[in-house]
Design an enzyme around this catalytic site. Structure first.
Site, PDB file in Angstrom:
ATOM      1  N   HIS A 103      27.674  52.208  45.497  1.00 36.66           N
ATOM      2  CA  HIS A 103      28.149  52.306  46.899  1.00 36.66           C
ATOM      3  C   HIS A 103      27.621  52.169  48.059  1.00 36.66           C
ATOM      4  O   HIS A 103      27.918  51.939  49.192  1.00 36.66           O
ATOM      5  CB  HIS A 103      28.379  54.197  47.007  1.00 36.66           C
ATOM      6  CG  HIS A 103      29.493  54.518  47.922  1.00 36.66           C
ATOM      7  ND1 HIS A 103      29.545  53.734  49.357  1.00 36.66           N
ATOM      8  CD2 HIS A 103      30.523  55.619  47.612  1.00 36.66           C
ATOM      9  CE1 HIS A 103      30.654  54.544  49.920  1.00 36.66           C
ATOM     10  NE2 HIS A 103      31.165  55.399  49.114  1.00 36.66           N
TER      11      HIS A 103
ATOM     12  N   ASP B  90      48.024  43.860  40.702  1.00 35.57           N
ATOM     13  CA  ASP B  90      48.971  42.963  39.752  1.00 35.57           C
ATOM     14  C   ASP B  90      48.103  42.009  39.452  1.00 35.57           C
ATOM     15  O   ASP B  90      47.917  40.892  40.051  1.00 35.57           O
ATOM     16  CB  ASP B  90      50.238  42.778  40.352  1.00 35.57           C
ATOM     17  CG  ASP B  90      51.203  42.009  39.565  1.00 35.57           C
ATOM     18  OD1 ASP B  90      50.866  41.934  38.459  1.00 35.57           O
ATOM     19  OD2 ASP B  90      52.256  41.769  39.929  1.00 35.57           O
TER      20      ASP B  90
END
Length: 432
Positions: free
Chosen positions: A152, A378
């Protein structure tokens, strides 16, 4: 039914020196990085068959990481003891695995039982630990789970959603289309001279010596239980109708969850409860920072109410409290935070970010991934069919993600002390 997951290959992959960006630069971490979680954040996505081959995914990953050099770098410490990121193209870790089960069956009966085997177990304490790690798990039916873990202090959720979208584009186009992010970390770090912090960042984002921030208990990890709730589009629409005035899905669901978790905890009426709300500061700064900036630029809003007021207040009132708190994270506050970072540049700062075992009760922390677009990833076979929540080891942490199945719906992943789970389950879908 227990699902067996077997690791078949593990390797650190590097982009070619010719394609890799970064040039071995040594990049200081910013004050936004210092305030974020010092650890790895996992994400887990599921695709039904057919899915791209591992070779295709790895080729696209390397082409993409070449444009995101921070993910292939390593943390180091300079001669003054200050942490920095070395853009040395040391590579990303790729794990390949197989699961001896049909994907649909595993999701229906055993997802929570074996999800911990579907993403890398990164260890920040290890020397030369890769910043970005990914596991590709294949099921007997050809289904695919991609589990990612990224540190992070290198990138926030907005950044990782952009990286993931770029990776998917590279795979779909055989690396013919390679979007590049905005990499100038100096754009987030423009302090005034002299720096003039105007807010108490030593208590809000960091733990000061005389910090006024709340001290939280630490629980045994086996007491913290993870729940996954689905709120259909119709439920969200009804919440918005209760609010009346225009409001976002995030605002109405947070108001609802805040009320329900607080009620389940059975807190004293005069106690105060607050929510740490992650706020993307890119568009709030002056001048604004591009939304495709790769790094950290998140601060916390802190809506706060007395327990009896929260539980008795209408949805419009609670949404108003949330909205007002988020609005206070404006350009003035952001500039003050940057100035604080400059004033404390050579000092060690301890972030108030949550750590495993922490019990936020009577408070909550929420991250919204509703706008990140993870549900549209996708790689060539369509968007994911599911998003799985990795283990959340902190009582009171919530993540909101859009539904992969239907428009307008959302999932809430929440971790609670087991003492409050049953009461929460009984009321979580009731609207006053």
């Amino acid at each position: 039914m227990a699902v067996s997951v077997e690791i078949t290959r593990k390797a650190v992959l590097r982009s070619s020196p010719e394609s890799a960006w970064g040039g071995a630069k040594k990049v200081p971490i910013t004050v936004f990085d210092r305030a974020s979680t010092d650890g790895y954040i996992p994400t887990v996505f599921v695709w039904s068959s057919p899915a791209p081959t591992n070779g295709t995914l790895k080729d696209g990953l390397l082409a993409t990481v070449a444009r995101f050099p921070h993910l292939a770098g390593r943390f180091a410490v300079d001669n003054n003891g200050r942490k920095f990121l070395h853009l040395n193209n040391a590579g990303v870790l790729v794990i390949e695995a197989t699961a001896r089960a049909d994907l649909a069956t595993a999701l229906a009966h055993d997802a929570s039982a074996h999800i911990a085997e579907l993403y890398p177990k990164a260890e920040k304490e290890h020397v030369d630990e890769p910043i970005f790690q990914v596991q590709l798990t294949r099921y007997t039916c050809g289904g695919l789970v991609i589990g990612m873990a990224s540190h992070h202090q290198v990138a926030d959720g907005q950044s990782m959603s952009g990286f993931s979208a770029s990776w998917a584009t590279a795979v779909r186009t055989n690396s013919a289309a390679l979007p590049s992010p905005f990499l100038d970390r100096g754009a987030t770090d423009n302090p005034r001279s002299p720096p003039l912090p105007a807010f108490d960042h030593g208590s809000i984002e960091f733990k000061g010596e005389h910090s006024s921030s709340r001290s939280y208990r630490v629980l045994p990890l086996d007491r913290i239980k993870n729940l996954a709730l689905h709120f259909p589009g119709e439920f969200v629409a009804e919440l918005k109708a209760r609010v009346g005035a225009p409001c976002s899905t995030f605002q109405c669901l947070l108001a609802h969850a805040w009320k329900k978790v607080t009620a389940a905890r059975d807190l004293a009426p005069d106690d105060f409860t607050q929510v740490r709300v992650a706020v993307n500061c890119r568009g709030r700064a002056k001048p604004p920072v591009p939304m495709d900036f790769f790094g950290n630029m998140v601060l916390w809003a802190l809506p706060r109410m007395r327990v009896q007021d929260l539980l008795s207040s209408s949805y419009p009132t609670v949404v108003g409290v949330i909205r007002d708190a988020v609005a206070r994270v404006n350009d003035e506050y952001i500039q003050s935070f940057v100035d604080f970072g400059e004033a404390k540049r050579d000092m060690k700062l301890a972030s108030t970010a949550a750590t495993p075992g922490m019990a936020f009760c009577p408070d909550l922390e929420v991250d919204s991934w509703l706008g990140f677009g993870f549900h549209n990833l996708d790689f060539g076979g369509g968007p994911p069919c599911a998003f799985l929540s990795p283990d959340l080891p902190i009582d009171g942490v919530m993540i909101l993600v859009p539904s992969c199945a239907a428009k307008g719906g959302a999932h809430l992943f929440v971790a609670l002390d087991h003492e409050h789970v049953q009461a929460f389950k009984q009321i979580c879908y009731s609207i006053e």
